[in-house]
Enzyme design. Structure first.
Site, short mmCIF file in Angstrom:
data_model
loop_
_atom_site.label_atom_id
_atom_site.label_comp_id
_atom_site.label_asym_id
_atom_site.label_seq_id
_atom_site.Cartn_x
_atom_site.Cartn_y
_atom_site.Cartn_z
N HIS A 1 102.73 109.33 69.53
CA HIS A 1 101.37 109.03 69.06
C HIS A 1 101.39 108.65 67.58
O HIS A 1 100.70 107.74 67.14
CB HIS A 1 100.46 110.25 69.22
CG HIS A 1 100.34 110.76 70.62
ND1 HIS A 1 100.96 111.92 71.03
CD2 HIS A 1 99.66 110.31 71.69
CE1 HIS A 1 100.68 112.16 72.31
NE2 HIS A 1 99.89 111.19 72.74
N SER B 1 103.61 114.54 75.97
CA SER B 1 102.91 115.83 75.86
C SER B 1 103.33 116.73 77.02
O SER B 1 103.33 117.95 76.89
CB SER B 1 101.40 115.61 75.90
OG SER B 1 101.03 114.64 74.94
N ARG B 2 103.69 116.13 78.16
CA ARG B 2 104.06 116.91 79.35
C ARG B 2 105.45 117.53 79.23
O ARG B 2 105.80 118.39 80.05
CB ARG B 2 103.94 116.06 80.62
CG ARG B 2 102.49 115.71 80.95
CD ARG B 2 102.33 115.09 82.32
NE ARG B 2 100.94 115.05 82.75
CZ ARG B 2 100.14 114.00 82.62
NH1 ARG B 2 100.59 112.88 82.09
NH2 ARG B 2 98.88 114.05 83.03
P1 AMP Z 1 98.36 110.06 75.85
O1 AMP Z 1 97.90 111.01 74.82
O2 AMP Z 1 99.48 110.57 76.70
O3 AMP Z 1 97.23 109.44 76.64
O4 AMP Z 1 99.01 108.85 75.04
C1 AMP Z 1 98.27 108.14 74.08
C2 AMP Z 1 99.03 106.91 73.71
O5 AMP Z 1 100.29 107.27 73.15
C3 AMP Z 1 99.34 106.00 74.91
O6 AMP Z 1 99.14 104.65 74.54
C4 AMP Z 1 100.78 106.30 75.19
O7 AMP Z 1 101.46 105.23 75.81
C5 AMP Z 1 101.31 106.54 73.79
N1 AMP Z 1 102.56 107.30 73.86
C6 AMP Z 1 102.76 108.49 74.48
N2 AMP Z 1 104.06 108.85 74.39
C7 AMP Z 1 104.68 107.87 73.71
C8 AMP Z 1 106.04 107.66 73.30
N3 AMP Z 1 107.01 108.51 73.58
N4 AMP Z 1 106.32 106.53 72.62
C9 AMP Z 1 105.34 105.63 72.32
N5 AMP Z 1 104.05 105.77 72.68
C10 AMP Z 1 103.73 106.88 73.36
#
Ligand code: AMP
Length: 282
Positions: free
Chosen positions: A37, A186-187
Site C-alpha cells: 500500500h 494483509s492476509r
Molecule cells: P487492499 O487493501 O488489499 O484492498 O489493497 C489496496 C491496494 O493495494 C490494491 O490496489 C492492491 O492491489 C494494492 N496492493 C496490495 N498488496 C500489494 C503488494 N504486495 N504490492 C503492490 N500493491 C499491493
C-alpha cells in the site's frame, strides 16, 4: 494530515483544492496497510498535489463464507503510515455512510469478471466496482492507484473506467514482496509459522516458470503444468487456480504464446487464500 469520516467533509475539502487548481490522486485500500500500500501512496504523492487514501473494509466484495469479520483492522497504525508517507487526507467512512440500507444499484462488468478470481469469488468484482465507482464519484481524482498484485482488479477497473467514461488515469503499481519473495498481503497475517514457509511456493513456482519463459518455452499448457507440478509438492498448499491468460482480455491461452501474458495463481495455504502473478512480454 486530516482524517475524515463523511462524504460531505471529503467533498468540501476536494472542492477547495479544485478551486486552487490542485491535482488529486486517490489510493483505495481496505487498511491493514503494509509496504505494498505504501508504494501506491508514495507514487500518488509524487505525481499529485494532493492525495486521498481511503481505508474501508468493503462488505460488498466479500462472499458469505469469506473473511469480512476476521479481516485485520488497525486504523491507528494505518493512519500513522499514511501521515509518514505524505498523504493529505485519510477518508475512512464508518457504518452506513457509504451504503444506503436500501441501495438498489449494482455495477457489473461482464466477461472479464467471469474468469480467475471472478469465477471463484462470485459477486466479488461487483462489490469492488460498486465501491470504487462510488469513491470515484465522491473524490473525482485525476489519478487512481492500484497494485498489480491484484492483476484482475486492475484489468476490471480499467474496463469500467473506459466503459463509463470516468476521466481518471488508472496507475498500476508493481508487486511489493517480502525479502524472501512472498507478495505482501494483509492476509499474510493469518499464516502460522509453517504456513508462512509453505506460502513461498507461490513465488517459487512463478520464478520457475519465468525461467522457462526466459529459456524460450512458449507453450502455455507446458508452462501451466510446470507451475502445477511445483505447487503440488507443497503439502499445505491447495490450488484454487493456475492460468496463462492474455494480458488485457484475460482470455485463457492453451497453445503457443504470441502476445503479452499474465500468469495469475490462487492457492490456499491452510485456510488462507493467497494470490500472486507475473506478467511477461514475449
Ligand atoms: P487492499 O487493501 O488489499 O484492498 O489493497 C489496496 C491496494 O493495494 C490494491 O490496489 C492492491 O492491489 C494494492 N496492493 C496490495 N498488496 C500489494 C503488494 N504486495 N504490492 C503492490 N500493491 C499491493
Amino acid at each position: 494530515m486530516m482524517i475524515v469520516n463523511t462524504i460531505e467533509e471529503v467533498r468540501n475539502l476536494i472542492k477547495g483544492w479544485r478551486k486552487e487548481g490542485l491535482s488529486v490522486g486517490f489510493v483505495p485500500t481496505m487498511g491493514a496497510l503494509h509496504e505494498g500500500h505504501q508504494s501506491l501512496m508514495e507514487r500518488a504523492v509524487s505525481q499529485n498535489d494532493r492525495v486521498v487514501a481511503s481505508i474501508f473494509v468493503n462488505p460488498t466484495q466479500f462472499g458469505p463464507n469469506e473473511d469480512f469479520e476476521a479481516y485485520p483492522r488497525d486504523l491507528e497504525k494505518d493512519v500513522a503510515l499514511c501521515k509518514e508517507v505524505g498523504v493529505h487526507v485519510v477518508f475512512a467512512p464508518q457504518g452506513e455512510e457509504l451504503y444506503f440500507p436500501d441501495k438498489a444499484t449494482t455495477v457489473h462488468i461482464s466477461g472479464i469478471t467471469d474468469v480467475l478470481c471472478g469465477s471463484k469469488r462470485p459477486g466479488h468484482f461487483d462489490g469492488v466496482c460498486l465501491v470504487v465507482s462510488k469513491f470515484f464519484n465522491i473524490i473525482q481524482p485525476d489519478r487512481a492507484y492500484f497494485g498489480q498484485k491484484d492483476a484482475q482488479q486492475v484489468a476490471v477497473i480499467k474496463r469500467m473506467v473506459r466503459d463509463l467514461n470516468y476521466e481518471i488515469e488508472i496507475v498500476s503499481c508493481p508487486i511489493v514482496r517480502e525479502a524472501d519473495g512472498l507478495a505482501k498481503s494483509s492476509r499474510n497475517l493469518y499464516l502460522s509459522k509453517e504456513e508462512r514457509e509453505a506460502a513461498l511456493v507461490l513465488n517459487k513456482s512463478l520464478e520457475f516458470v519465468k525461467k522457462a519463459l526466459d529459456q524460450g518455452e512458449r507453450n502455455a499448457s507446458i508452462l501451466k503444468a510446470a507451475i502445477l507440478s511445483c505447487i503440488i509438492q507443497e503439502p499445505l498448499a491447495k490450488i484454487d487456480y493456475v492460468e496463462v491468460v492474455e494480458m488485457e482480455s484475460l482470455q485463457s491461452i492453451s497453445g503457443d504464446i504470441n502476445c503479452p501474458i499474465l500468469i495469475p495463481i490462487a492457492v490456499y495455504i491452510g485456510k488462507t487464500r493467497l494470490i500472486d502473478n507475473i506478467t511477461y512480454a514475449v
